[in-house]
Design a protein around this motif. Sequence first.
Motif, mmCIF file in Angstrom:
data_model
loop_
_atom_site.group_PDB
_atom_site.id
_atom_site.type_symbol
_atom_site.label_atom_id
_atom_site.label_comp_id
_atom_site.label_asym_id
_atom_site.label_seq_id
_atom_site.Cartn_x
_atom_site.Cartn_y
_atom_site.Cartn_z
ATOM 1 N N ARG A 156 0.826 -1.213 0.000
ATOM 2 C CA ARG A 156 0.000 0.000 0.000
ATOM 3 C C ARG A 156 0.857 1.257 0.000
ATOM 4 N NH1 ARG A 156 -3.118 -3.302 3.501
ATOM 5 N NH2 ARG A 156 -2.108 -2.405 5.336
ATOM 6 N N LEU A 157 1.955 1.236 0.755
ATOM 7 C CA LEU A 157 2.857 2.377 0.795
ATOM 8 C C LEU A 157 3.429 2.671 -0.583
ATOM 9 C CD1 LEU A 157 4.683 4.478 2.212
ATOM 10 C CD2 LEU A 157 6.289 2.609 2.682
ATOM 11 N N VAL A 158 3.965 1.637 -1.233
ATOM 12 C CA VAL A 158 4.598 1.834 -2.543
ATOM 13 C C VAL A 158 3.555 2.194 -3.591
ATOM 14 C CG1 VAL A 158 5.973 0.734 -4.344
ATOM 15 C CG2 VAL A 158 6.502 0.301 -1.936
ATOM 16 N N SER A 159 2.389 1.574 -3.523
ATOM 17 C CA SER A 159 1.318 1.901 -4.463
ATOM 18 C C SER A 159 0.949 3.375 -4.376
ATOM 19 C CB SER A 159 0.096 1.040 -4.181
ATOM 20 O OG SER A 159 -0.973 1.384 -5.049
ATOM 21 N N SER A 160 0.858 3.885 -3.157
ATOM 22 C CA SER A 160 0.546 5.294 -2.967
ATOM 23 C C SER A 160 1.623 6.189 -3.566
ATOM 24 C CB SER A 160 0.387 5.588 -1.471
ATOM 25 O OG SER A 160 0.206 6.961 -1.241
ATOM 26 N N GLN A 161 2.891 5.808 -3.364
ATOM 27 C CA GLN A 161 4.002 6.593 -3.913
ATOM 28 C C GLN A 161 3.967 6.614 -5.442
ATOM 29 O OE1 GLN A 161 7.307 4.475 -2.207
ATOM 30 N NE2 GLN A 161 7.378 5.768 -0.372
ATOM 31 N N VAL A 162 3.708 5.454 -6.038
ATOM 32 C CA VAL A 162 3.685 5.346 -7.497
ATOM 33 C C VAL A 162 2.516 6.144 -8.071
ATOM 34 C CG1 VAL A 162 3.330 3.748 -9.421
ATOM 35 C CG2 VAL A 162 4.901 3.143 -7.564
ATOM 36 N N THR A 163 1.362 6.027 -7.441
ATOM 37 C CA THR A 163 0.185 6.752 -7.916
ATOM 38 C C THR A 163 0.401 8.255 -7.831
ATOM 39 O OG1 THR A 163 -1.291 4.962 -7.256
ATOM 40 C CG2 THR A 163 -2.284 7.136 -7.564
#
Length: 365
Positions: A314-321
């Motif tokens: 979830r952390l990385v997904s948020s960063q990528v988005t």
Amino acid sequence: MRDHAHDPSQEVFWAVRLSAEQDNLLAAWKWAIGSGNIYTAFVILAGFAPVEVRSTYPLVLAGEAALELPGAAGHPGYPLALAVSALFAASRADAAGAEELCRRAAEANVRQVIPDWRVEETISATRSNMAVTAGAFADAARFAEQAAGIARAGGDLADASVELTVAAGCHLLIDNASAARPLATEALALARQLGAPALIATALLAVGVTVVGADPGQARACLSESRELSTAIGYQSGIDLVWATAIAFFTGDQAATLDLGRSAIRGLQWAGRMRMAPVLYMIASALLATRPDAAAIVQGAADAYSVPPRALARLVSSQVTQALGEERAQELRTRGAGMDWDQAIAYTITQTTQALSEPGSRTQP
């Protein structure tokens, strides 16, 4: 060979020497099975009972072949052979087969005049591995702590230390650093008591990961000391590299995350896709600064193989988005998820290597 594994004066770590003899070991195994030599087959299997061995030496044997040899069930080494075969089955993600072998091992062990504590430890370790694969990290931690207690009672402080680091890692996967920290600290104390450089290096990393949120400076010191020890003995396991990558990631060292993460992927080829997923997420985050499209693709590949809980995902997904926007990020994630595993790994290593050659990768995000 394990009797001398903890001698700090050894110039070459024992696992390196054992790895060099892999072809001879496999040849001996094949001969033992082909000739029906139960003694040799069971000695080889027993050699993989210590978690210290199997966590550093990536070889999975078809232990069931030895169990089927004539007279195997009457051999005193049969219960331990069953338990180690269960471990190998768990490594192949054969949960049903592993559990059945655990049951048979426990039953055979209680029939012994003197039950072998190594069988009990190996059964607990197998169930811990199975729980990790299923994403049941609280159960995995409980079984690993149980294995550590059995090993310690049996006098095997090396195994106790390693199992404690496993338990600490499982607690961290469910965001329970307060439970992980004392286990990692105890693992380090046991390793220092033994004076075993490889075990100290591993436990230092476990401590570093458990304190990285509260004390990044201590985490960096743990990473530095661990790396010095690993360099001195000329060996670092794939699991150690995951710990090291995590410390680099959570202390914001982009270049080290990429470099250590790349090494971890290469060292974990034997350990299963699910165990590599956290490394892919950390690499994806570190790639964002210079290669945001590649970061999204790597994240998509990791998504295809991770299991709950997924706080890191979830952390990385948020960063990528945030970096690419929802539509573009989702398009690239889908591309990554569509890769087969070998393609995804090759792509990640290529992108990581190229990013490390760029000056921007040497700055902290």
